[in-house]
Structure formats: structure tokens, C-alpha cells
Design an enzyme around this catalytic site. Structure first.
Site, PDB file in Angstrom:
ATOM      1  N   ARG A  84      34.300  29.865  24.430  1.00  0.00           N
ATOM      2  CA  ARG A  84      34.681  31.059  25.153  1.00  0.00           C
ATOM      3  C   ARG A  84      33.412  31.816  25.511  1.00  0.00           C
ATOM      4  NH1 ARG A  84      36.407  36.846  23.224  1.00  0.00           N
ATOM      5  NH2 ARG A  84      36.739  37.688  25.302  1.00  0.00           N
ATOM      6  N   HIS A 129      33.527  41.042  30.321  1.00  0.00           N
ATOM      7  CA  HIS A 129      33.253  41.437  28.932  1.00  0.00           C
ATOM      8  C   HIS A 129      32.230  42.581  28.975  1.00  0.00           C
ATOM      9  CE1 HIS A 129      33.420  39.862  24.550  1.00  0.00           C
ATOM     10  NE2 HIS A 129      32.747  41.000  24.508  1.00  0.00           N
ATOM     11  N   GLU A 176      39.057  43.140  25.415  1.00  0.00           N
ATOM     12  CA  GLU A 176      39.257  44.405  24.701  1.00  0.00           C
ATOM     13  C   GLU A 176      39.299  45.632  25.614  1.00  0.00           C
ATOM     14  OE1 GLU A 176      36.807  44.836  21.249  1.00  0.00           O
ATOM     15  OE2 GLU A 176      37.587  43.008  20.343  1.00  0.00           O
ATOM     16  N   ASN A 320      41.755  39.135  19.615  1.00  0.00           N
ATOM     17  CA  ASN A 320      40.545  39.366  18.827  1.00  0.00           C
ATOM     18  C   ASN A 320      40.989  39.999  17.519  1.00  0.00           C
ATOM     19  OD1 ASN A 320      39.286  38.540  21.127  1.00  0.00           O
ATOM     20  ND2 ASN A 320      38.074  40.399  21.441  1.00  0.00           N
ATOM     21  N   TYR A 322      40.002  40.928  13.668  1.00  0.00           N
ATOM     22  CA  TYR A 322      38.892  41.067  12.729  1.00  0.00           C
ATOM     23  C   TYR A 322      39.276  41.634  11.370  1.00  0.00           C
ATOM     24  CZ  TYR A 322      35.287  40.156  16.269  1.00  0.00           C
ATOM     25  OH  TYR A 322      34.481  39.569  17.206  1.00  0.00           O
ATOM     26  N   GLU A 389      38.558  35.922  19.274  1.00  0.00           N
ATOM     27  CA  GLU A 389      37.426  36.329  18.442  1.00  0.00           C
ATOM     28  C   GLU A 389      37.904  36.531  17.021  1.00  0.00           C
ATOM     29  OE1 GLU A 389      35.054  39.724  19.663  1.00  0.00           O
ATOM     30  OE2 GLU A 389      35.152  39.075  21.756  1.00  0.00           O
TER      31      GLU A 389
HETATM   32  C1  GBH Z   1      34.315  42.696  19.674  1.00  0.00           C
HETATM   33  O1  GBH Z   1      34.485  44.062  19.716  1.00  0.00           O
HETATM   34  C2  GBH Z   1      33.637  42.394  20.960  1.00  0.00           C
HETATM   35  O2  GBH Z   1      34.512  41.771  21.862  1.00  0.00           O
HETATM   36  C3  GBH Z   1      32.360  41.647  20.810  1.00  0.00           C
HETATM   37  O3  GBH Z   1      31.628  41.759  21.974  1.00  0.00           O
HETATM   38  C4  GBH Z   1      31.644  42.142  19.596  1.00  0.00           C
HETATM   39  O4  GBH Z   1      30.357  41.611  19.489  1.00  0.00           O
HETATM   40  C5  GBH Z   1      32.473  41.776  18.394  1.00  0.00           C
HETATM   41  O5  GBH Z   1      33.750  42.301  18.496  1.00  0.00           O
HETATM   42  C6  GBH Z   1      31.888  42.214  17.079  1.00  0.00           C
HETATM   43  O6  GBH Z   1      31.865  43.585  16.977  1.00  0.00           O
HETATM   44  O7  GBH Z   1      33.618  53.568  16.922  1.00  0.00           O
HETATM   45  O8  GBH Z   1      32.491  53.274  14.815  1.00  0.00           O
HETATM   46  O9  GBH Z   1      34.907  53.229  14.884  1.00  0.00           O
HETATM   47  C7  GBH Z   1      34.643  44.756  18.599  1.00  0.00           C
HETATM   48  C8  GBH Z   1      33.689  45.879  18.730  1.00  0.00           C
HETATM   49  C9  GBH Z   1      34.371  47.167  16.943  1.00  0.00           C
HETATM   50  C10 GBH Z   1      33.557  48.169  18.969  1.00  0.00           C
HETATM   51  C11 GBH Z   1      34.918  48.466  16.508  1.00  0.00           C
HETATM   52  C12 GBH Z   1      34.095  49.473  18.546  1.00  0.00           C
HETATM   53  C13 GBH Z   1      34.656  50.767  16.666  1.00  0.00           C
HETATM   54  C14 GBH Z   1      33.564  51.267  15.794  1.00  0.00           C
HETATM   55  N1  GBH Z   1      34.286  47.099  18.341  1.00  0.00           N
HETATM   56  N2  GBH Z   1      34.195  49.505  17.128  1.00  0.00           N
HETATM   57  S1  GBH Z   1      33.667  52.961  15.617  1.00  0.00           S
END
Ligand code: GBH
Length: 493
Positions: A84, A129, A176, A320, A322, A389
Site C-alpha cells: 500500500r 495521503h 484518514e 487503519n 492502531y 494500517e
Molecule cells: C496514521 O495516522 C497515518 O495514516 C500515517 O501516515 C501515520 O504515519 C501512522 O498512522 C502512524 O501515526 O493530536 O496528539 O491526540 C495516525 C496519525 C495519530 C495523527 C493520532 C493524529 C492524534 C495525536 N494520527 N494523532 S493527538
């Protein structure tokens, strides 16, 4: 024949796709090379270095513009079936407008796709993205509806130039959507820089839903499926909310309200039977807006034709997935913002194992099974799910045992969803194939299965221990039994 173990079948279905993911700005570098235009992330990192950890930029990143063959080799060495990756819009159309095609940009992704096909690795293409052409941002970016037309033009050239090869069939319009909206919330954590919370926020989501539907309908109209065999969706991030106090009805309500504002807001218009935003969401934002002195709701409305046009514009779900967080109701009045409309406070439990420099990300394998079941129960079981993801961050060590534990336990919960809950799974994409620029956290938080030496001008790639874990998984197609127990142990925390 399947091997049964502690009553959970630990084998992956024969057609389950293993893969890994990246995104253009995070890996490519070559930010102004071969005719590429400026993106909002180029603009942001150059103009607000103070918001980027260690004043870093993606000017060079992992240099995948030059090293893509090594990235493909990494996939091949792990025995993966798909990759991807995302397309940089300003590499294709430097200003974002369709009147000027950058053939060198087109060629880069053609080279990448052909290299993948050489090894039978299926491309999963994300159109957007986050690296919007700065020119379009100057027009208001996603808050100006004109962008819907320009996104359609961008989608068309991708279908035309890349969709001709039969195995280029997995498309994702957006990565996202909610995070793109977060770009309007505060300048400090995300490009672009204009901050318009509570208004630009919803407008962004609204226009993106329209742009997504346009790209989907365009494909139906101009790219007959007997010629191109595409499947189109979005990649939706869902963090699983857990009631802070499980026996509190109020906290249970916070779970539903959180899902309403983070997920149903964007999923219902596409995936629900009736389409449109949920009535409950409309009511809350309309009432809030009125209280605040607005003459109409800050949530834009779809016409009945638009509801119909957007409804059903997905062939599968990109997810995605996590982590989790704890939620509780918050009645305090705040500024005009989505956070205030939602009225839910989010916590991370200090008993959870969180990842280095990405404090939002903790090891919560149960979130995987919960989200998969929630989606199935809400939108029906007809949609297959591709995990677009999933991954854990650390400081970049080659001995990345925590990452292995993360993947092992998340796969354990995914196998329960497949075999026990009968969730239709397409596959899994690990975030990320290689170490990369983690947005404003830049190079301080590493997600790669492969290490990248950012001090080395050659950006040498080295397999981490987790890449051998993946290799073992793709060759045996069976999860080692120990991860079932490890996952149960994590649930106790
Ligand atoms: C994904 O986003 C993305 O698609 C990818 O590009 C990224 O590298 C990957 O995950 C890992 O992070 O504002 O402090 O509460 C998730 C990224 C994670 C961004 C949660 C906003 C909120 C943090 N996001 N984040 S906060």
C-alpha cells in the site's frame, strides 16, 4: 487443514493478503525534483520549522524516489503479497490543476508499479495521503468545494495511467479523513496552517465525502469493470473507545458519542443503508450552533440527491487500526470546535504500554477485534475488511521485540474475528514498510519493519527482527500459539 489451538484456529485463510504500507510525503523525498510542485507539507515544514520535531522536513525523507527498488525488495524478502503506497498529487499535477501533467511524476509510479508486478506484489494505491498541492490550499483547500472537481480530474488520470494493468485494482481515495479535518484544529500539530475549528473542520469532511463519491462514480461511468477490475474504498482510522468506568451509564454514553463524532460521521454517509449523516449528529451540532448564536448548523447538509450519490460508494472497507482510549462525558462548555460539540474527554491509561514519542499509541490488541465487530454489526457483513494500517512505534532499534509482540497479539485478535466472529477479512498492511517521517513527530518515532539510516546519504535499509517475524508468518501462514496468551495478558491491564 487447519491447526486448532486453544479453540482458536491460528491459520490464515488461503486468500488472506499480507502486506505493508507507506505514504508519499513520509518516504519519497525529492520534494522539488523532476517537476514536482509544492505540497502543503513542504510549505508547512519550510515555513513553520518550530512545529516539526528537530526542525525536520521531508525534503529527503527515506529517498524512496530513488530507492524504490530496495523497498520492493524488502516486501519480496518478507514474502508479502501487496504494497500500500500513496501518490503525491503535486508530482502528477504540480499545482493540482489538470492543465499541466508532469510526465516524470507519472513515470515514477509506473516504475514502482512495474517493479512490484515483477514480483507478483499487488499494488494498493492511495490517491491522497495528505500532501495536497499548495496551490489548491491557496484556494482554500478542502474547505472550497471547487476541489471536488479537481480531485475527480486527479482520480481520472490515475485510473487512466495506472488502472490498465489488471492487478492494479485496489484503490483508496483518502487516507484518514478525520485527520485531514484535524488540520483545521490547530496549527501546531498538522498542515495546513489556516485554523478554523468547528466550521472548516466539518466543511473539510463534507467536501472530502463528495470528492470520494465523485472518484467512485467516475470509475463506474468511465472505466467499465469488465476492462478495469477495481475495488474502491477509503482508509478509515478507528481508535476503539472504552468507558473509563465500565459500570457508569454516562461513560457508556460517551463511548457511543465518541464513535458518533469520530467514525459514524464519515462512515454512515457511505456505508449505512439510509446514507447521510446520522440524525443524532445533526441534532447535536444544530443545537450547539443555535446556543452559540449561529443562524444555521455548522454541519453542512447534503441534498437528497447527494445522499443517494454518496451512499454505497465503497466496495470494501480500508481500516487503519492502531489502539484504544478511555472516554468519559465532559459537560464543560468550550470554544467552537468539534471537541466541544462531542463533549467527550479522552484518556490513556497509565497501565497501558505506550509507544515511544507517539503517546496516543498503546498496545491494545482487543481494539482490533472490537472495531471489526463494531463495523460488521453496524454496516453489515457484506463488506470485506482490508487492514490498511496497523503498527507500533519505537526509537528505531533493530531488536524490536515490542513491535513483534504488538503484531503477534493484534494478529491473534484478528484471527478470533475471522474464525470465531466470522468477519470477512481481506488482509493486513503493516505500518510501515520502512522507517519514515512521522509527520510533526518527524524522525523521533519509528514504525518500520526495516530500519533506515537517516544519517547515511544512501539511506541504507536494514531488516529489523520484526521483518523476520513477518517472513515467518507469510511462509507458514500460521500464528505462533504463544500470542494468544500474550494478548489475554494485555487485556488484563
Ligand atoms: C496514521 O495516522 C497515518 O495514516 C500515517 O501516515 C501515520 O504515519 C501512522 O498512522 C502512524 O501515526 O493530536 O496528539 O491526540 C495516525 C496519525 C495519530 C495523527 C493520532 C493524529 C492524534 C495525536 N494520527 N494523532 S493527538
Amino acid at each position: 487443514s487447519s491447526i486448532l489451538c486453544a479453540e482458536v484456529d491460528l491459520t490464515f485463510p488461503d486468500d488472506f493478503m499480507f502486506g505493508a504500507a507507506t505514504a508519499s510525503y513520509q518516504i519519497e523525498g525529492a520534494w522539488n525534483v523532476d517537476g514536482k510542485g509544492e505540497s502543503i507539507w513542504d510549505h508547512y515544514s519550510h515555513n513553520y520549522p518550530e512545529y516539526m520535531k528537530e526542525n525536520a522536513t521531508g525534503d529527503d525523507a527515506a529517498k524512496s524516489y530513488y530507492k524504490y527498488k530496495e523497498d520492493v525488495k524488502a516486501l519480496k524478502d518478507m514474502g508479502m503479497n501487496h504494497y500500500r503506497f500513496s501518490i503525491s498529487w503535486p508530482r502528477i499535477f504540480p499545482t493540482g490543476l489538470p492543465n499541466n501533467v508532469n510526465e516524470k511524476g507519472i513515470k515514477y509510479y509506473n516504475n514502482l508499479i512495474n517493479e512490484l508486478l515483477k514480483y507478483n506484489i499487488t499494488p494498493v494505491v492511495t490517491m491522497f495521503h495528505w500532501d495536497l498541492p499548495q496551490y489548491l490550499q491557496n484556494l482554500g483547500g478542502w474547505t472550497n468545494e471547487i476541489i471536488v472537481q479537481y480531485f475527480e480530474d486527479f482520480a481520472r488520470i490515475l485510473y487512466e495511467r495506472y488502472g490498465d494493468r489488471v492487478s492494479v485494482k485496489w484503490w483508496l481515495t483518502f487516507n484518514e479523513i478525520q485527520n485531514i479535518c484535524f488540520g483545521t484544529r490547530t496549527k501546531k500539530t498538522f498542515a495546513p496552517e489556516p485554523v478554523t475549528p468547528g466550521i472548516g473542520y466539518y466543511l473539510t469532511g463534507h467536501n472530502i465525502l463528495k470528492a470520494h463519491a465523485r472518484a467512485y462514480r467516475l470509475y463506474e461511468k468511465e472505466f467499465p469493470r469488465d476492462k478495469q477490475h477495481g475495488k474502491i474504498s477509503i482508509a478509515k482510522e478507528i481508535m476503539w473507545p472504552i468507558a473509563l468506568n465500565e459500570s457508569s451509564e454516562c461513560d457508556q454514553a460517551a463511548v457511543n458519542k465518541n464513535l458518533l463524532f469520530t467514525s459514524r460521521w464519515l462512515l454512515d454517509p457511505i456505508f449505512s443503508k439510509q446514507g447521510d449523516y446520522p440524525q443524532e449528529l445533526k441534532d447535536i451540532i444544530a443545537n450547539k450552533s443555535k446556543e452559540q448564536g449561529f443562524k444555521q448548523s455548522r454541519l453542512p447538509t447534503f441534498t437528497p440527491e447527494e445522499v443517494k450519490y454518496i451512499r454505497g460508494t465503497a466496495d470494501y472497507l480500508g481500516l487503519n487500526e492502531y489502539t484504544s482510549y478511555l472516554v468519559t462525558m465532559n459537560e464543560k462548555k468550550g470554544n467552537v470546535s468539534m471537541a466541544d460539540d462531542m463533549g467527550v474527554t479522552i484518556y490513556i491509561s497509565d497501565t497501558w504500554i505506550t509507544s515511544k514519542n507517539s503517546a496516543w499509541l498503546s498496545m491494545n490488541p482487543q481494539s482490533m477485534r472490537s472495531v471489526l465487530n463494531w463495523f460488521k454489526d453496524n454496516y453489515g457483513e457484506q463488506y470485506g475488511v482490508l487492514i490498511t494500517e496497523n503498527g507500533f512505534a519505537d526509537g528505531g532499534d533493530l531488536d524490536d521485540d515490542m513491535r513483534i509482540k504488538y503484531y503477534g497479539t493484534y494478529f491473534a485478535e484478528m484471527l478470533k474475528a475471522i474464525h470465531i466472529d466470522k468477519v470477512k477479512m481481506i488482509g493486513h498492511s503493516a505500518w510501515a514498510l520502512i522507517d519514515n517521517l512521522e509527520w510533526t513527530t518527524a524522525y523521533t518515532s519509528k514504525f518500520g519493519l526495516y530500519h533506515v539510516d537517516f544519517k547515511d546519504p544512501e539511506r541504507k535499509r536494514t531488516p529489523k527482527k520484526s521483518s523476520y517475524f513477518m517472513k515467518n508468518l507469510t511462509s507458514t501462514r500460521r500464528l505462533p500459539e504463544e500470542y494468544l496468551k500474550l494478548s489475554d495478558d494485555l487485556a488484563e491491564r
